[in-house]
Design a protein around this motif. Sequence first.
Motif, PDB file in Angstrom:
ATOM      1  N   ARG A  47      14.124   9.339  -4.476  1.00 17.43           N
ATOM      2  CA  ARG A  47      14.771   9.221  -3.728  1.00 17.43           C
ATOM      3  C   ARG A  47      14.978  10.725  -3.147  1.00 17.43           C
ATOM      4  NH1 ARG A  47      15.131   3.247  -3.355  1.00 17.43           N
ATOM      5  NH2 ARG A  47      18.080   3.885  -3.764  1.00 17.43           N
ATOM      6  N   GLN A  48      16.242  10.555  -3.715  1.00 14.92           N
ATOM      7  CA  GLN A  48      17.408  12.044  -3.656  1.00 14.92           C
ATOM      8  C   GLN A  48      15.903  13.667  -3.558  1.00 14.92           C
ATOM      9  OE1 GLN A  48      20.616  13.365  -5.350  1.00 14.92           O
ATOM     10  NE2 GLN A  48      21.163  14.656  -3.985  1.00 14.92           N
ATOM     11  N   VAL A  49      16.042  13.215  -4.529  1.00  7.86           N
ATOM     12  CA  VAL A  49      14.254  13.738  -5.041  1.00  7.86           C
ATOM     13  C   VAL A  49      13.113  14.410  -4.012  1.00  7.86           C
ATOM     14  CG1 VAL A  49      12.962  14.850  -7.014  1.00  7.86           C
ATOM     15  CG2 VAL A  49      14.850  14.695  -7.733  1.00  7.86           C
ATOM     16  N   TRP A  50      13.349  12.864  -3.608  1.00  9.36           N
ATOM     17  CA  TRP A  50      11.763  13.094  -2.571  1.00  9.36           C
ATOM     18  C   TRP A  50      12.313  13.665  -1.081  1.00  9.36           C
ATOM     19  CZ3 TRP A  50       6.626  12.784  -1.957  1.00  9.36           C
ATOM     20  CH2 TRP A  50       6.486  11.734  -0.880  1.00  9.36           C
ATOM     21  N   ARG A  51      13.505  13.573  -0.835  1.00  3.84           N
ATOM     22  CA  ARG A  51      14.052  13.870   0.539  1.00  3.84           C
ATOM     23  C   ARG A  51      14.406  15.472  -0.176  1.00  3.84           C
ATOM     24  NH1 ARG A  51      17.503   9.335   0.409  1.00  3.84           N
ATOM     25  NH2 ARG A  51      19.046  11.039  -0.283  1.00  3.84           N
ATOM     26  N   GLU A  52      14.960  15.771  -1.131  1.00  2.00           N
ATOM     27  CA  GLU A  52      15.691  17.358  -0.971  1.00  2.00           C
ATOM     28  C   GLU A  52      15.070  18.314  -2.138  1.00  2.00           C
ATOM     29  OE1 GLU A  52      19.344  16.627  -1.441  1.00  2.00           O
ATOM     30  OE2 GLU A  52      19.669  14.777  -0.030  1.00  2.00           O
ATOM     31  N   GLY A  53      14.185  17.554  -3.190  1.00  2.00           N
ATOM     32  CA  GLY A  53      13.669  18.495  -4.517  1.00  2.00           C
ATOM     33  C   GLY A  53      12.154  19.247  -3.832  1.00  2.00           C
ATOM     34  N   PHE A  54      11.662  18.420  -2.742  1.00  2.18           N
ATOM     35  CA  PHE A  54       9.813  18.599  -2.127  1.00  2.18           C
ATOM     36  C   PHE A  54      10.426  19.365  -0.478  1.00  2.18           C
ATOM     37  CE2 PHE A  54       7.063  15.959  -4.343  1.00  2.18           C
ATOM     38  CZ  PHE A  54       7.659  15.040  -5.026  1.00  2.18           C
ATOM     39  N   SER A  55       9.742  20.663  -0.618  1.00  2.00           N
ATOM     40  CA  SER A  55       9.338  20.699   0.011  1.00  2.00           C
ATOM     41  C   SER A  55       8.620  20.269   1.705  1.00  2.00           C
ATOM     42  CB  SER A  55       8.624  22.511   0.568  1.00  2.00           C
ATOM     43  OG  SER A  55       7.295  22.549   0.346  1.00  2.00           O
ATOM     44  N   GLU A  56       8.590  19.860   2.735  1.00  3.75           N
ATOM     45  CA  GLU A  56       7.557  19.682   3.582  1.00  3.75           C
ATOM     46  C   GLU A  56       6.233  19.116   3.336  1.00  3.75           C
ATOM     47  OE1 GLU A  56       9.516  17.833   5.881  1.00  3.75           O
ATOM     48  OE2 GLU A  56       7.145  16.519   6.130  1.00  3.75           O
ATOM     49  N   ALA A  57       5.767  20.707   3.176  1.00  7.88           N
ATOM     50  CA  ALA A  57       4.361  21.310   2.219  1.00  7.88           C
ATOM     51  C   ALA A  57       3.811  19.995   1.150  1.00  7.88           C
ATOM     52  CB  ALA A  57       3.613  22.608   2.358  1.00  7.88           C
ATOM     53  N   GLU A  58       5.468  20.439   0.535  1.00  9.30           N
ATOM     54  CA  GLU A  58       5.326  19.342  -0.965  1.00  9.30           C
ATOM     55  C   GLU A  58       4.133  17.963  -0.745  1.00  9.30           C
ATOM     56  OE1 GLU A  58       7.136  23.040  -3.437  1.00  9.30           O
ATOM     57  OE2 GLU A  58       7.416  21.031  -2.871  1.00  9.30           O
ATOM     58  N   ARG A  59       5.775  17.273   0.510  1.00 10.88           N
ATOM     59  CA  ARG A  59       5.887  15.698   0.350  1.00 10.88           C
ATOM     60  C   ARG A  59       4.615  15.720   1.264  1.00 10.88           C
ATOM     61  NH1 ARG A  59      11.778  16.225   1.304  1.00 10.88           N
ATOM     62  NH2 ARG A  59      10.746  17.771   3.657  1.00 10.88           N
ATOM     63  N   ASP A  60       3.879  16.407   1.724  1.00 14.08           N
ATOM     64  CA  ASP A  60       2.711  16.393   3.221  1.00 14.08           C
ATOM     65  C   ASP A  60       1.459  16.212   1.878  1.00 14.08           C
ATOM     66  OD1 ASP A  60       3.208  15.830   5.358  1.00 14.08           O
ATOM     67  OD2 ASP A  60       2.841  18.272   5.794  1.00 14.08           O
ATOM     68  N   GLY A  61       1.215  17.243   0.992  1.00 17.80           N
ATOM     69  CA  GLY A  61       0.184  16.742  -0.219  1.00 17.80           C
ATOM     70  C   GLY A  61       0.313  15.664  -0.556  1.00 17.80           C
ATOM     71  N   PHE A  62       1.379  14.833  -0.891  1.00 14.48           N
ATOM     72  CA  PHE A  62       1.848  13.980  -2.058  1.00 14.48           C
ATOM     73  C   PHE A  62       1.008  12.498  -0.684  1.00 14.48           C
ATOM     74  CE2 PHE A  62       3.432  15.879  -5.184  1.00 14.48           C
ATOM     75  CZ  PHE A  62       2.711  14.975  -6.464  1.00 14.48           C
ATOM     76  N   ARG A  63       2.319  12.488   0.902  1.00 11.08           N
ATOM     77  CA  ARG A  63       1.429  12.043   1.943  1.00 11.08           C
ATOM     78  C   ARG A  63       0.527  11.236   1.842  1.00 11.08           C
ATOM     79  NH1 ARG A  63       5.301  10.175   5.334  1.00 11.08           N
ATOM     80  NH2 ARG A  63       6.751  12.117   4.570  1.00 11.08           N
ATOM     81  N   SER A  64      -0.370  12.648   1.693  1.00  7.19           N
ATOM     82  CA  SER A  64      -2.140  12.817   2.111  1.00  7.19           C
ATOM     83  C   SER A  64      -2.474  12.366   1.321  1.00  7.19           C
ATOM     84  CB  SER A  64      -2.549  14.544   1.886  1.00  7.19           C
ATOM     85  OG  SER A  64      -2.247  14.951   3.430  1.00  7.19           O
ATOM     86  N   PHE A  65      -2.505  12.165  -0.307  1.00  8.62           N
ATOM     87  CA  PHE A  65      -3.056  11.740  -1.423  1.00  8.62           C
ATOM     88  C   PHE A  65      -2.727  10.103  -1.355  1.00  8.62           C
ATOM     89  CE2 PHE A  65      -1.570  10.391  -5.563  1.00  8.62           C
ATOM     90  CZ  PHE A  65      -3.272  10.295  -6.043  1.00  8.62           C
ATOM     91  N   LEU A  66      -1.643   9.815  -1.161  1.00 10.86           N
ATOM     92  CA  LEU A  66      -1.246   8.373  -0.661  1.00 10.86           C
ATOM     93  C   LEU A  66      -1.501   7.739   0.435  1.00 10.86           C
ATOM     94  CD1 LEU A  66       2.772   8.693  -2.021  1.00 10.86           C
ATOM     95  CD2 LEU A  66       0.943   7.808  -3.514  1.00 10.86           C
ATOM     96  N   THR A  67      -2.134   8.724   1.430  1.00 13.02           N
ATOM     97  CA  THR A  67      -2.396   7.261   2.521  1.00 13.02           C
ATOM     98  C   THR A  67      -3.804   7.351   2.158  1.00 13.02           C
ATOM     99  OG1 THR A  67      -1.338   8.867   3.955  1.00 13.02           O
ATOM    100  CG2 THR A  67      -3.251   8.250   5.036  1.00 13.02           C
ATOM    101  N   ARG A  68      -4.559   8.357   1.141  1.00 15.95           N
ATOM    102  CA  ARG A  68      -5.942   8.467   0.878  1.00 15.95           C
ATOM    103  C   ARG A  68      -6.322   6.890  -0.101  1.00 15.95           C
ATOM    104  NH1 ARG A  68      -6.043  13.449   0.015  1.00 15.95           N
ATOM    105  NH2 ARG A  68      -6.210  13.569  -2.121  1.00 15.95           N
ATOM    106  N   GLU A  69      -5.447   6.688  -0.585  1.00 20.51           N
ATOM    107  CA  GLU A  69      -5.187   6.079  -1.864  1.00 20.51           C
ATOM    108  C   GLU A  69      -5.286   4.345  -1.182  1.00 20.51           C
ATOM    109  OE1 GLU A  69      -6.322   6.076  -5.007  1.00 20.51           O
ATOM    110  OE2 GLU A  69      -6.439   7.664  -4.596  1.00 20.51           O
ATOM    111  N   GLY A  70      -4.484   4.653   0.422  1.00 22.26           N
ATOM    112  CA  GLY A  70      -5.010   3.066   1.157  1.00 22.26           C
ATOM    113  C   GLY A  70      -3.345   2.549   1.344  1.00 22.26           C
TER     114      GLY A  70
END
Length: 309
Positions: A234-257
Amino acid sequence: MGPADDDTLRLKPEAPSRPRPALPRALAVLLGIGAVAGLTWYWTGPTPPPAPPPVAAPAPAPRAAIPLVAEADLAALLPERPALVRLAENPRVFLLLFPDLNLQAAALNRVAALVEKAGLPRDRLLDPAELEAAIARSGDTPATWYLGHDYRAADLARFFALAERDRVPLNEAELWVRDQLALASAEAGAGPLALISAAAPGPQMDAAMRASVLRHEIGHGHYFTLPGFAEHVRQVWREGFSEAERDGFRSFLTREGYDPTNEDLLANEAMAYLLFTPDPRFFSPDQVGLPPAVVERLRGLMQAGLALP
Ligand SMILES: [Zn+2]
């Protein structure tokens, strides 16, 4: 349901091109137990009518322990009926192994709807028509809505508590899961537990895909049962990922449902795709719209927190 008259655990014959490995010791033990004591962790088929009360109650037979199976031995473990085993590398992770995707769907799709599928109620179970409609909207079939599942024992317990609260009838497969949750909880005692699942290979999922699904779900099993690792993720997700990197994963995971508002779920999934999903059919840098070197950096950050018990 499948035939109910055979309690033997069978390993499916392997394709002729792949040599059969020596029978691992854990499986040999499992088969031995199965032959001698009956496989109490198996689905025993439809509930028989109640028997008349015995004149003198016999002493209860000791229940066999849930078999421990190493991850490397799971590929050869293809029970013909739903079975419960425990992961040797992390015994707080229990695996529900289903003979096919449809049975897994009947057992767990309503749990997925409650716990983590996007846009669905978090406070009540769907009825079968609502579930069917939700799956149809996603463009999937029940069998492919998820190829594998992963839950905290606490989330499964909540599912069954809501069913009881609202008097929602459970199907036979869901009742089997309820029994396995009770068995796992009784055997593992206090502390976090995970129940994860996979189905046997079939027309919609080959053996390599099943191996990847199992590996991915085992990653979630570690997340659910190793609090230090989960906090790291959770800490890596919050602090190690940039906002753009989180967005990339968030879009992918949203497409996956997946529910894109559940940060714990997103962090857990990002970790499982980065560390535990080697099959490029399930995950590749393209899918999150990030350069391979960026994905490699994020993988390294996640990996730094993983130490198995
Ligand atoms: Zn996942």
